[in-house]
Design a protein around this motif. Structure first.
Motif, PDB file in Angstrom:
ATOM      1  N   ALA A 190       0.818  -1.219   0.000  1.00 46.90           N
ATOM      2  CA  ALA A 190       0.000   0.000   0.000  1.00 46.90           C
ATOM      3  C   ALA A 190       0.850   1.267   0.000  1.00 46.90           C
ATOM      4  CB  ALA A 190      -0.926  -0.003   1.215  1.00 46.90           C
ATOM      5  N   ALA A 191       2.161   1.088   0.126  1.00 48.49           N
ATOM      6  CA  ALA A 191       3.049   2.260   0.174  1.00 48.49           C
ATOM      7  C   ALA A 191       3.045   3.004  -1.154  1.00 48.49           C
ATOM      8  CB  ALA A 191       4.461   1.829   0.529  1.00 48.49           C
ATOM      9  N   SER A 192       3.031   4.322  -1.074  1.00 49.53           N
ATOM     10  CA  SER A 192       3.049   5.156  -2.285  1.00 49.53           C
ATOM     11  C   SER A 192       4.058   6.291  -2.210  1.00 49.53           C
ATOM     12  CB  SER A 192       1.647   5.737  -2.548  1.00 49.53           C
ATOM     13  OG  SER A 192       1.235   6.529  -1.447  1.00 49.53           O
ATOM     14  N   GLU A 193       4.469   6.656  -1.006  1.00 51.04           N
ATOM     15  CA  GLU A 193       5.423   7.753  -0.840  1.00 51.04           C
ATOM     16  C   GLU A 193       6.844   7.256  -1.076  1.00 51.04           C
ATOM     17  OE1 GLU A 193       4.718  10.927  -0.356  1.00 51.04           O
ATOM     18  OE2 GLU A 193       2.566  10.444  -0.383  1.00 51.04           O
ATOM     19  N   PRO A 194       7.708   8.114  -1.650  1.00 49.52           N
ATOM     20  CA  PRO A 194       9.099   7.691  -1.934  1.00 49.52           C
ATOM     21  C   PRO A 194       9.842   7.190  -0.699  1.00 49.52           C
ATOM     22  CG  PRO A 194       8.603   9.731  -3.079  1.00 49.52           C
ATOM     23  CD  PRO A 194       7.419   9.450  -2.196  1.00 49.52           C
ATOM     24  N   HIS A 195       9.637   7.848   0.464  1.00 47.81           N
ATOM     25  CA  HIS A 195      10.367   7.415   1.652  1.00 47.81           C
ATOM     26  C   HIS A 195       9.862   6.076   2.174  1.00 47.81           C
ATOM     27  CE1 HIS A 195       6.835   9.446   3.457  1.00 47.81           C
ATOM     28  NE2 HIS A 195       6.986   8.579   4.454  1.00 47.81           N
ATOM     29  N   GLU A 196       8.686   5.653   1.717  1.00 50.18           N
ATOM     30  CA  GLU A 196       8.168   4.337   2.096  1.00 50.18           C
ATOM     31  C   GLU A 196       8.641   3.247   1.147  1.00 50.18           C
ATOM     32  OE1 GLU A 196       3.907   5.850   4.001  1.00 50.18           O
ATOM     33  OE2 GLU A 196       4.002   5.136   1.935  1.00 50.18           O
ATOM     34  N   LEU A 197       8.956   3.654  -0.085  1.00 49.35           N
ATOM     35  CA  LEU A 197       9.340   2.686  -1.112  1.00 49.35           C
ATOM     36  C   LEU A 197      10.843   2.515  -1.250  1.00 49.35           C
ATOM     37  CD1 LEU A 197       6.808   3.791  -3.879  1.00 49.35           C
ATOM     38  CD2 LEU A 197       6.710   1.665  -2.564  1.00 49.35           C
ATOM     39  N   TYR A 198      11.610   3.586  -0.957  1.00 47.37           N
ATOM     40  CA  TYR A 198      13.037   3.566  -1.253  1.00 47.37           C
ATOM     41  C   TYR A 198      13.857   3.960  -0.025  1.00 47.37           C
ATOM     42  CZ  TYR A 198      10.674   4.324  -5.729  1.00 47.37           C
ATOM     43  OH  TYR A 198       9.804   4.240  -6.793  1.00 47.37           O
ATOM     44  N   ASN A 199      15.100   3.514  -0.026  1.00 53.29           N
ATOM     45  CA  ASN A 199      16.093   3.953   0.957  1.00 53.29           C
ATOM     46  C   ASN A 199      16.833   5.164   0.394  1.00 53.29           C
ATOM     47  OD1 ASN A 199      15.744   1.759   2.904  1.00 53.29           O
ATOM     48  ND2 ASN A 199      16.664   0.449   1.333  1.00 53.29           N
ATOM     49  N   ASP A 200      16.994   6.183   1.217  1.00 54.25           N
ATOM     50  CA  ASP A 200      17.743   7.391   0.825  1.00 54.25           C
ATOM     51  C   ASP A 200      17.194   8.017  -0.455  1.00 54.25           C
ATOM     52  OD1 ASP A 200      19.560   7.194   2.981  1.00 54.25           O
ATOM     53  OD2 ASP A 200      20.718   5.685   1.897  1.00 54.25           O
ATOM     54  N   SER A 201      15.874   8.139  -0.534  1.00 49.91           N
ATOM     55  CA  SER A 201      15.282   8.821  -1.695  1.00 49.91           C
ATOM     56  C   SER A 201      15.515  10.325  -1.626  1.00 49.91           C
ATOM     57  CB  SER A 201      13.786   8.530  -1.772  1.00 49.91           C
ATOM     58  OG  SER A 201      13.128   8.980  -0.598  1.00 49.91           O
ATOM     59  N   SER A 202      15.746  10.843  -0.414  1.00 51.21           N
ATOM     60  CA  SER A 202      16.074  12.257  -0.229  1.00 51.21           C
ATOM     61  C   SER A 202      17.437  12.369   0.433  1.00 51.21           C
ATOM     62  CB  SER A 202      15.018  12.955   0.641  1.00 51.21           C
ATOM     63  OG  SER A 202      13.752  12.954   0.003  1.00 51.21           O
ATOM     64  N   VAL A 203      18.284  13.213  -0.123  1.00 47.78           N
ATOM     65  CA  VAL A 203      19.625  13.423   0.422  1.00 47.78           C
ATOM     66  C   VAL A 203      19.604  14.707   1.250  1.00 47.78           C
ATOM     67  CG1 VAL A 203      22.071  13.724  -0.108  1.00 47.78           C
ATOM     68  CG2 VAL A 203      20.633  12.321  -1.600  1.00 47.78           C
ATOM     69  N   TYR A 204      19.941  14.588   2.532  1.00 50.15           N
ATOM     70  CA  TYR A 204      19.929  15.735   3.438  1.00 50.15           C
ATOM     71  C   TYR A 204      21.356  16.107   3.834  1.00 50.15           C
ATOM     72  CZ  TYR A 204      14.899  14.986   3.899  1.00 50.15           C
ATOM     73  OH  TYR A 204      13.565  14.859   3.647  1.00 50.15           O
ATOM     74  N   SER A 205      21.469  17.288   4.438  1.00 48.20           N
ATOM     75  CA  SER A 205      22.782  17.769   4.857  1.00 48.20           C
ATOM     76  C   SER A 205      23.412  16.870   5.919  1.00 48.20           C
ATOM     77  CB  SER A 205      22.669  19.208   5.377  1.00 48.20           C
ATOM     78  OG  SER A 205      21.671  19.297   6.379  1.00 48.20           O
TER      79      SER A 205
END
Length: 383
Positions: A190-205
């Motif tokens: 049921a996951a649809s958000e990138p952070h639910e589907l992937y590891n490190d989909s967003s790169v932070y400081s």
């Protein structure tokens, strides 16, 4: 006396006033002020109001001038990163010099060179490097020297350098980043958000890791260099994409590049004053209150009548809305005190705002000494 139609849409009679220095009494002391009228401001020029304080027996005394300068801390908050203070008894050029030095000549550390090993994200290399350069660093620049040699960015063939130059512990800080985006093996159907589907989909400081060089590990053991904020979004990726880089940080000043500016904002305004010429009561008092910023005017009972009272003129933004109302225009005098500056300084996070103000004063002192030496040397040529 002439009759004119104002921008407010009503006719008004204006008495021509000669633009001469004006003073108001405040606590028994005469203050040099600006007078704000409906469509113009009087007494805007500099009449050297600070010089009389510095004269004793007709001779200028710089020590007396400095003695009369006053600084009042109004508030300091957000972990000492935001500072508001009052600077009194100086002319506008001195206050503006402090503001400009804070923005452009107090040094700080910033990412200067980015050595990309891999960037398969959708962000172009140049754009990514520019974003990295603007990340604020939590490190005291006073512990480092300014770079004295040009950093080589390309080789003789005009392409990227073949290897990363050796950093100097007294000049450089080194950070590394290596982030790869992968699919989550146990992601919910049921996951649809990138952070639910992937590891490190967003790169932070927070992905940057400090790499100590030389004796830096011992020097900065109590307060290791890091990003000011760990949640600054750098890039977004999808499975198979990677960002790997080594970055070198150096000391610089905002005059060379905005990324070296240690302040987010550094501004000042003059202290407003509002004087009631006559009592304003009833419905007129409530209209009068709405004509100013919140907290400037309060309605109080006087002899059983609602009466407008000025409680905090400092909060006023000097909009002059009160002059739009013909019944109120002649009941108030507005202006600003010319030698009372309200400063607001917000640090980017490396040093407390108060420390930055002190460092700015040191820069002004150093430049003043240098100017005095140059003038003395020039005069010596004619002796």
């Amino acid at each position: 006396i002439i009759s004119v139609k104002s921008r407010m849409g009503r006719k008004s009679t204006v008495k021509e006033v000669k633009d001469e220095p004006m003073e108001v009494e405040e606590g028994g002391e005469k203050r040099n002020v600006l007078i704000m009228q409906e469509e113009r401001v009087l007494n805007t020029y500099d009449d050297d109001s600070d010089l009389p304080r510095a004269r004793r027996g007709g001779k200028f005394d710089v020590k007396q001038l400095c003695k009369d300068i006053k600084v009042d801390i109004v508030r300091e908050q957000d972990e000492r990163l935001l500072l508001e203070f009052d600077l009194l008894h100086v002319e506008a050029p001195i206050a503006n010099a402090l503001r400009r030095v804070l923005i452009a000549e107090v040094p700080s550390m910033a990412i200067e060179k980015v050595y990309l090993y891999q960037n398969t994200s959708v962000i172009q290399d140049e754009v990514l490097c520019h974003r990295l350069g603007l990340l604020p660093l939590n490190v005291d620049s006073r512990e480092f020297d300014l770079p004295k040699e040009k950093i080589v960015g390309i080789n003789e063939a005009g392409v990227d350098c073949d290897e990363v130059p050796t950093p100097d512990p007294n000049v450089h800080l080194v950070f590394a980043i290596n982030v790869s985006c992968t699919k989550k093996a146990k992601a919910s159907e049921a996951a649809s958000e990138p952070h639910e589907l992937y590891n490190d989909s967003s790169v932070y400081s927070r992905s940057f890791e400090w790499m100590p060089i030389g004796d830096q590990k011992e020097r900065f053991a109590a307060n290791p260099p890091r990003m000011v904020h760990e949640d600054i979004l750098v890039a977004k990726m999808r499975p198979g994409q990677q960002i790997e880089a080594l970055v070198h940080c150096v000391k610089g000043i905002g005059r060379d590049h905005a990324k070296f500016s240690p302040v987010a904002t550094a501004s000042y305004r003059l202290l407003p004053f509002i004087t009631l010429k006559r009592p304003v009561t009833g419905d007129a008092a409530r209209l009068f209150q709405k004509s100013f910023s919140d907290g400037v005017v309060e309605i109080k009972k006087k002899n059983g009548v609602d009466t407008a009272v000025i409680v905090d003129a400092r909060r006023d933004t000097s909009s002059r809305n009160v002059f739009r109302h013909e019944e109120l225009a002649n009941s108030v005098e507005m202006g600003k005190v010319k030698d009372h500056f309200i400063f607001s300084v917000e640090s980017t996070g490396a040093l407390p705002a108060a420390t930055l103000v002190i460092e700015a004063c040191k820069v002004i002192e150093r430049k003043s000494r240098m100017l005095r030496e140059l003038v003395a040397a020039s005069l010596a040529e004619f002796v």
